[in-house]
Design an enzyme around this catalytic site. Structure first.
Site, PDB file in Angstrom:
ATOM      1  N   PRO A  61       0.842  -1.201   0.000  1.00  0.00           N
ATOM      2  CA  PRO A  61       0.000   0.000   0.000  1.00  0.00           C
ATOM      3  C   PRO A  61       0.872   1.245   0.000  1.00  0.00           C
ATOM      4  CG  PRO A  61       0.020  -1.036   2.182  1.00  0.00           C
ATOM      5  CD  PRO A  61       0.751  -1.961   1.258  1.00  0.00           C
ATOM      6  N   MET A  62       0.612   2.167  -0.922  1.00  0.00           N
ATOM      7  CA  MET A  62       1.437   3.370  -1.047  1.00  0.00           C
ATOM      8  C   MET A  62       0.545   4.578  -1.272  1.00  0.00           C
ATOM      9  SD  MET A  62       4.597   1.878  -3.374  1.00  0.00           S
ATOM     10  CE  MET A  62       3.532   0.871  -4.437  1.00  0.00           C
ATOM     11  N   CYS A  78       3.556   2.996   9.151  1.00  0.00           N
ATOM     12  CA  CYS A  78       3.758   4.321   8.572  1.00  0.00           C
ATOM     13  C   CYS A  78       4.341   5.275   9.602  1.00  0.00           C
ATOM     14  CB  CYS A  78       2.440   4.859   8.037  1.00  0.00           C
ATOM     15  SG  CYS A  78       2.606   6.463   7.224  1.00  0.00           S
ATOM     16  N   GLY A  80      13.010  -2.570   0.433  1.00  0.00           N
ATOM     17  CA  GLY A  80      14.229  -2.667  -0.347  1.00  0.00           C
ATOM     18  C   GLY A  80      14.256  -3.712  -1.431  1.00  0.00           C
ATOM     19  N   ARG A  87       7.932   0.391  -4.197  1.00  0.00           N
ATOM     20  CA  ARG A  87       8.281   1.336  -5.257  1.00  0.00           C
ATOM     21  C   ARG A  87       8.697   0.674  -6.561  1.00  0.00           C
ATOM     22  NH1 ARG A  87      12.467   4.540  -1.781  1.00  0.00           N
ATOM     23  NH2 ARG A  87      12.345   2.591  -0.607  1.00  0.00           N
TER      24      ARG A  87
END
Length: 347
Positions: free
Chosen positions: A24-25, A107, A220, A242
């Site tokens: 989730p971003m 978060c 990562g 990402r």
């Protein structure tokens, strides 16, 4: 009750899908992004952006739950720390059709800290357990947790196993562990994604110590090959953030055969773009803007001939008046031309 039964039946493959998931971003994994990601992988588990329980329960912001049937399996991530409010938010999310409810305990942003949720909850495992128990009591879908290995001056070797033991004692069986500490003071949220060192061996150790828990590693992981290595180390899943967003074809386009042993939906990212066009046309017909979708498509050709031109055409044209499907087709033609040029250059 029949609807809840249908949701429960639909949720059965979620733990299998969690073998590979897209993290989730905020501002990234919205419904348009998820639709595209689902085209690339029929198997991987997708997550919403974090939605706070106050937004749903007090603000009645139900539009945040909008999603397409094609997105399943898809999980709703909630942020909050009030057990009764989270329970109500989880009930709303399950009734909206989500296959899993995930609690954010990772978060590190200031806004999250001021609301007493996110990574700051690593200091309160008993409260996290209470929140999870309250949610599980009212939904028939899995309740899971995304956490860090610790915060600030905590010792992860002590904190993480105690956290897992306490929260799993409330019935949670699946955790996604971001293998970094969160520094709540002194680092920005962006810095917290990069600066604290990764501790993959600790997550491997947790899997050995808690063999009955489904543990996914996050943080990562930049390639599908790296994800496969973590799975070979005995982990149940890998969550990629990402890299899956910026290089979706490299990660998700190859995920189904390599991670799940299933057939890939497409052999070429060009075909996946063509498959997106009806969705784009529908969105535009409903009054939406092209840029709301095309911004998530910029990385589809990352590392391939024409990638820079693809990004330029979409970035410069998507927000112009009348921009639509024709612009995407124009960008596709640019990519095809670049490919032909690259082939000619090899001769």
């Amino acid at each position: 009750m029949q609807k809840n039964k249908d949701i429960k039946d639909k949720a059965k493959p979620v733990s299998h899908a969690a073998r590979l998931s897209v993290a989730p971003m905020m501002d990234w994994t919205d419904r348009h992004c998820r639709f595209m990601h689902r085209l690339l992988s029929r198997e991987a588990l997708l997550y919403t952006e974090m939605v706070t329980s106050p937004a749903l329960v007090r603000g009645r912001a139900f539009h945040l739950l909008t999603h397409s049937p094609e997105e399943h399996p898809v999980a709703l991530q909630l942020g909050g720390s009030d057990p009764s409010e989270l329970a109500e938010a989880a009930r709303i999310g399950a009734e909206a059709g989500y296959d899993e409810i995930n609690l954010n305990v990772g978060c590190p942003s200031d806004r999250v800290q001021s609301g007493t949720f996110g990574a700051v909850l690593m200091r309160q495992p008993d409260l996290v357990a209470e929140c999870c128990a309250a949610m599980q009591a009212v939904v028939d879908v899995p309740v899971t947790v995304k956490c860090r290995i610790g915060v600030d001056d905590q010792e992860p070797q002590e904190v993480l196993p105690a956290f897992l033991e306490t929260v799993s004692g409330a019935g949670v069986t699946r955790f996604s562990i971001h293998a970094r500490k969160a520094w709540l003071k002194g680092l920005s949220p962006k810095e917290n994604r990069d600066i604290p060192p990764l501790d993959y061996p600790l997550v491997y150790e947790m899997k050995r110590n808690f063999p009955d828990l489904h543990l996914s590693l996050n943080g990562g992981v930049g390639t599908l090959e790296e994800a496969l290595k973590h799975l070979e180390m005995g982990l149940d899943g890998v969550m990629i953030g990402r890299a899956a967003y910026h290089q979706p074809w490299d990660i998700l386009g190859a995920a189904d055969p390599l991670v799940f042993g299933a057939e890939a939906p497409f052999a070429d990212p060009l075909d996946s773009v063509e498959a997106m066009l009806p969705y784009v046309a529908q969105h535009l017909g409903e009054g939406g803007k092209l840029g709301q979708i095309s911004k998530h498509m910029l990385g589809l050709f990352a590392g391939q001939p024409g990638a820079r031109l693809w990004r330029r055409v979409l970035s410069e044209g998507a927000h112009k008046e009348g921009a639509g499907v024709a612009l995407i087709k124009e960008a596709l033609d640019v990519v095809r031309g670049a490919r032909e040029g690259a082939l000619e250059a090899q001769k």
